[in-house]
Design a protein around this motif. Structure first.
Motif, PDB file in Angstrom:
ATOM      1  N   GLY A 173       9.679 -18.541  95.551  1.00 24.65           N
ATOM      2  CA  GLY A 173      10.814 -17.997  96.292  1.00 24.65           C
ATOM      3  C   GLY A 173      10.691 -16.534  96.602  1.00 24.65           C
ATOM      4  O   GLY A 173      11.349 -16.034  97.522  1.00 24.65           O
ATOM      5  N   LEU A 174       9.823 -15.823  95.857  1.00 20.07           N
ATOM      6  CA  LEU A 174       9.692 -14.378  96.034  1.00 20.07           C
ATOM      7  C   LEU A 174       8.437 -13.920  95.313  1.00 20.07           C
ATOM      8  O   LEU A 174       8.068 -14.472  94.270  1.00 20.07           O
ATOM      9  CB  LEU A 174      10.912 -13.657  95.454  1.00 20.07           C
ATOM     10  N   ALA A 175       7.768 -12.900  95.870  1.00 21.95           N
ATOM     11  CA  ALA A 175       6.619 -12.286  95.211  1.00 21.95           C
ATOM     12  C   ALA A 175       6.846 -10.781  95.138  1.00 21.95           C
ATOM     13  O   ALA A 175       7.334 -10.170  96.094  1.00 21.95           O
ATOM     14  CB  ALA A 175       5.325 -12.595  95.958  1.00 21.95           C
ATOM     15  N   ILE A 176       6.512 -10.204  93.985  1.00 25.07           N
ATOM     16  CA  ILE A 176       6.623  -8.759  93.778  1.00 25.07           C
ATOM     17  C   ILE A 176       5.245  -8.249  93.382  1.00 25.07           C
ATOM     18  O   ILE A 176       4.644  -8.748  92.419  1.00 25.07           O
ATOM     19  CB  ILE A 176       7.636  -8.416  92.671  1.00 25.07           C
ATOM     20  N   SER A 177       4.728  -7.289  94.127  1.00 26.33           N
ATOM     21  CA  SER A 177       3.374  -6.806  93.867  1.00 26.33           C
ATOM     22  C   SER A 177       3.330  -5.294  93.789  1.00 26.33           C
ATOM     23  O   SER A 177       3.962  -4.596  94.598  1.00 26.33           O
ATOM     24  CB  SER A 177       2.423  -7.278  94.983  1.00 26.33           C
ATOM     25  N   ASP A 178       2.560  -4.794  92.817  1.00 31.76           N
ATOM     26  CA  ASP A 178       2.270  -3.365  92.731  1.00 31.76           C
ATOM     27  C   ASP A 178       1.259  -3.016  93.821  1.00 31.76           C
ATOM     28  O   ASP A 178       0.608  -3.900  94.385  1.00 31.76           O
ATOM     29  CB  ASP A 178       1.708  -3.046  91.347  1.00 31.76           C
ATOM     30  N   TYR A 179       1.126  -1.719  94.113  1.00 33.33           N
ATOM     31  CA  TYR A 179       0.137  -1.316  95.112  1.00 33.33           C
ATOM     32  C   TYR A 179      -1.194  -0.979  94.448  1.00 33.33           C
ATOM     33  O   TYR A 179      -2.231  -1.504  94.823  1.00 33.33           O
ATOM     34  CB  TYR A 179       0.624  -0.107  95.917  1.00 33.33           C
ATOM     35  N   ASP A 180      -1.177  -0.082  93.466  1.00 39.20           N
ATOM     36  CA  ASP A 180      -2.426   0.386  92.857  1.00 39.20           C
ATOM     37  C   ASP A 180      -2.936  -0.624  91.843  1.00 39.20           C
ATOM     38  O   ASP A 180      -2.368  -0.784  90.755  1.00 39.20           O
ATOM     39  CB  ASP A 180      -2.205   1.743  92.165  1.00 39.20           C
ATOM     40  N   MET A 181      -4.025  -1.354  92.228  1.00 38.10           N
ATOM     41  CA  MET A 181      -4.663  -2.304  91.322  1.00 38.10           C
ATOM     42  C   MET A 181      -6.155  -2.280  91.586  1.00 38.10           C
ATOM     43  O   MET A 181      -6.587  -2.112  92.732  1.00 38.10           O
ATOM     44  CB  MET A 181      -4.119  -3.726  91.551  1.00 38.10           C
ATOM     45  N   PRO A 182      -6.975  -2.427  90.556  1.00 37.14           N
ATOM     46  CA  PRO A 182      -8.433  -2.406  90.753  1.00 37.14           C
ATOM     47  C   PRO A 182      -8.908  -3.644  91.501  1.00 37.14           C
ATOM     48  O   PRO A 182      -8.384  -4.743  91.328  1.00 37.14           O
ATOM     49  CB  PRO A 182      -8.977  -2.383  89.311  1.00 37.14           C
ATOM     50  N   GLY A 183      -9.897  -3.454  92.379  1.00 36.18           N
ATOM     51  CA  GLY A 183     -10.496  -4.584  93.080  1.00 36.18           C
ATOM     52  C   GLY A 183      -9.765  -4.939  94.364  1.00 36.18           C
ATOM     53  O   GLY A 183     -10.371  -5.063  95.418  1.00 36.18           O
ATOM     54  N   MET A 184      -8.462  -5.114  94.289  1.00 32.35           N
ATOM     55  CA  MET A 184      -7.649  -5.479  95.448  1.00 32.35           C
ATOM     56  C   MET A 184      -6.305  -4.803  95.316  1.00 32.35           C
ATOM     57  O   MET A 184      -5.585  -5.041  94.351  1.00 32.35           O
ATOM     58  CB  MET A 184      -7.476  -6.996  95.536  1.00 32.35           C
ATOM     59  N   ASN A 185      -5.953  -3.944  96.280  1.00 34.01           N
ATOM     60  CA  ASN A 185      -4.647  -3.294  96.182  1.00 34.01           C
ATOM     61  C   ASN A 185      -3.543  -4.232  96.688  1.00 34.01           C
ATOM     62  O   ASN A 185      -3.806  -5.343  97.170  1.00 34.01           O
ATOM     63  CB  ASN A 185      -4.642  -1.956  96.916  1.00 34.01           C
ATOM     64  N   GLY A 186      -2.307  -3.770  96.596  1.00 34.58           N
ATOM     65  CA  GLY A 186      -1.180  -4.624  96.948  1.00 34.58           C
ATOM     66  C   GLY A 186      -1.154  -5.036  98.403  1.00 34.58           C
ATOM     67  O   GLY A 186      -0.765  -6.161  98.737  1.00 34.58           O
ATOM     68  N   VAL A 187      -1.572  -4.145  99.307  1.00 40.40           N
ATOM     69  CA  VAL A 187      -1.588  -4.476 100.733  1.00 40.40           C
ATOM     70  C   VAL A 187      -2.584  -5.596 101.000  1.00 40.40           C
ATOM     71  O   VAL A 187      -2.293  -6.556 101.740  1.00 40.40           O
ATOM     72  CB  VAL A 187      -1.917  -3.233 101.578  1.00 40.40           C
ATOM     73  N   ALA A 188      -3.775  -5.498 100.408  1.00 43.93           N
ATOM     74  CA  ALA A 188      -4.779  -6.552 100.585  1.00 43.93           C
ATOM     75  C   ALA A 188      -4.287  -7.875  99.999  1.00 43.93           C
ATOM     76  O   ALA A 188      -4.534  -8.949 100.555  1.00 43.93           O
ATOM     77  CB  ALA A 188      -6.098  -6.129  99.926  1.00 43.93           C
ATOM     78  N   PHE A 189      -3.577  -7.800  98.875  1.00 48.19           N
ATOM     79  CA  PHE A 189      -3.019  -9.024  98.287  1.00 48.19           C
ATOM     80  C   PHE A 189      -2.016  -9.683  99.247  1.00 48.19           C
ATOM     81  O   PHE A 189      -2.028 -10.898  99.440  1.00 48.19           O
ATOM     82  CB  PHE A 189      -2.335  -8.700  96.959  1.00 48.19           C
ATOM     83  N   ILE A 190      -1.146  -8.876  99.858  1.00 49.47           N
ATOM     84  CA  ILE A 190      -0.148  -9.432 100.774  1.00 49.47           C
ATOM     85  C   ILE A 190      -0.835 -10.097 101.953  1.00 49.47           C
ATOM     86  O   ILE A 190      -0.468 -11.212 102.359  1.00 49.47           O
ATOM     87  CB  ILE A 190       0.818  -8.332 101.248  1.00 49.47           C
ATOM     88  N   ARG A 191      -1.856  -9.426 102.514  1.00 47.88           N
ATOM     89  CA  ARG A 191      -2.569 -10.023 103.653  1.00 47.88           C
ATOM     90  C   ARG A 191      -3.177 -11.370 103.261  1.00 47.88           C
ATOM     91  O   ARG A 191      -3.083 -12.348 104.007  1.00 47.88           O
ATOM     92  CB  ARG A 191      -3.673  -9.086 104.138  1.00 47.88           C
ATOM     93  N   ALA A 192      -3.804 -11.418 102.092  1.00 43.31           N
ATOM     94  CA  ALA A 192      -4.436 -12.660 101.652  1.00 43.31           C
ATOM     95  C   ALA A 192      -3.394 -13.741 101.378  1.00 43.31           C
ATOM     96  O   ALA A 192      -3.591 -14.910 101.725  1.00 43.31           O
ATOM     97  CB  ALA A 192      -5.279 -12.402 100.405  1.00 43.31           C
ATOM     98  N   ALA A 193      -2.282 -13.358 100.761  1.00 43.75           N
ATOM     99  CA  ALA A 193      -1.242 -14.342 100.443  1.00 43.75           C
ATOM    100  C   ALA A 193      -0.597 -14.879 101.712  1.00 43.75           C
ATOM    101  O   ALA A 193      -0.282 -16.071 101.806  1.00 43.75           O
ATOM    102  CB  ALA A 193      -0.193 -13.716  99.537  1.00 43.75           C
TER     103      ALA A 193
END
Length: 340
Positions: free
Chosen positions: A49-69
């Motif tokens: 129903g909802l996803a919450i993601s941090d931005y600063d993460m090793p390997g894949m930042n939050g923006v890249a995670f959102i694009r992939a998701a």
């Protein structure tokens, strides 16, 4: 409904999860590695129903995670909240372009988290509800359309049974013509739905003959000019029987009944139409009707061979028949015989 929480710092995940757990019907799944979170999205996209993601993460930042998701089927419209610190406002535009729905600032306030998450979950539930209602409506429309189609077929069968009472050969003739019509329509690359409609509608092409006296309809010899005139009236009478319906099938059947004896050169009846002024349905049925009539025994003649009938059709392309319909028929006609 799942709420996905992604932060590479376990403490942040714990604090975020604790703030959310009090929301009714909310199951938190927290991850510290983007790859694990993406795997969860791929396996449970429709239940998140909802996803919450941090931005600063090793390997894949939050923006890249959102694009992939966002690329995962079923996750396109799930709300995604990006967690950023106050000095990361420059990243917000990038996050919005990637598909972020909202933002939370660090350090976050548990009350603000619960309020935002509750609101976004409510909006997502409303979206899902609308989607389910739309799916239900689509099923109902399809069921109603299928029922209408079944009733139309029933009407067609009843009309054909009435015609068969006049002439036992009529039922066999219309069935063969329907098969030939489908053959020609496919040869013209018409859509499947139109092929099916034309084939079914063509079975009513001679319905007007129920008004022709037996002495004319079953006469074993040539017709007199007066008898020929009476026989030719069946086209217009068929149109009158079938016209006026809101059914597209019946409208097409009326069109066919009225025009299947028109000729490409304008010498046909009842209206003397020529060329493309004759509806395509009538041009197709004209070829199928004549071919089957030629290859069938009638009270006044013996059946021709399929080769003789085909040669006649080919010889009259451009005069009696639409050349394109003839070409499609000749190309599609099975070498071993007409279709069943």
């Amino acid at each position: 409904m799942f709420v996905l929480v992604l932060d590479d710092a376990p403490l942040n995940n714990m604090l975020m999860a604790e703030a959310i757990r009090t929301i009714p019907d909310c199951i938190v799944r927290d991850f510290t590695r983007p790859a694990d979170a993406l795997a969860f999205v791929a396996a449970n996209a429709d239940a998140i129903g909802l996803a919450i993601s941090d931005y600063d993460m090793p390997g894949m930042n939050g923006v890249a995670f959102i694009r992939a998701a966002r690329a995962v089927p079923g996750f396109e419209h799930v709300p995604v909240v990006m967690v950023t610190s106050l000095d990361q406002r420059s990243l917000r535009r990038e996050a919005l372009e990637a598909g972020a729905t909202d933002f939370l600032a660090k350090p976050f306030d548990p009350i603000e988290i619960r309020a935002r998450v509750s609101n976004l979950l409510a909006l997502n539930r409303a979206r899902i509800g609308e989607r389910e209602r739309a799916a239900w409506l689509d099923r109902e429309v399809k069921a109603a359309t299928a029922l209408i189609a079944a009733r139309e077929r029933e009407i067609v069968l009843m009309l054909m049974k009435a015609a068969e009472h006049r002439d036992n050969e009529t039922g066999n003739h219309v069935a063969r013509v329907a098969g030939l019509v489908a053959l020609i329509a496919r040869g013209l690359d018409l859509p499947d739905a139109e092929v099916e409609q034309l084939s079914l509608a063509s079975t009513m092409h001679d319905v007007g003959k129920i008004s022709v006296p037996d002495t004319i309809l079953l006469k074993p010899g040539p017709l007199t000019p007066e008898e020929r005139t009476e026989m030719e009236r069946h086209a217009e009478r068929g149109r009158r029987i079938l016209e006026g319906s809101s059914s597209l099938l019946m409208q097409r059947a009326a069109e066919i009944a009225a025009t299947h004896h028109e000729r490409w050169d304008g010498s046909g009846y009842p209206a003397g139409l020529a060329g493309e002024a004759i509806p395509l349905s009538g041009r197709i049925v004209a070829v199928a009707d004549v071919f089957d009539a030629l290859t069938s025994d009638r009270p006044y003649k013996k059946a021709w061979s399929e080769r003789e009938a085909l040669n006649h059709i080919l010889a009259n392309a451009g005069s009696h028949f639409d050349p394109a319909c003839v070409a499609a028929f000749a190309r599609m006609l099975p070498k071993g015989g007409t279709p069943a």
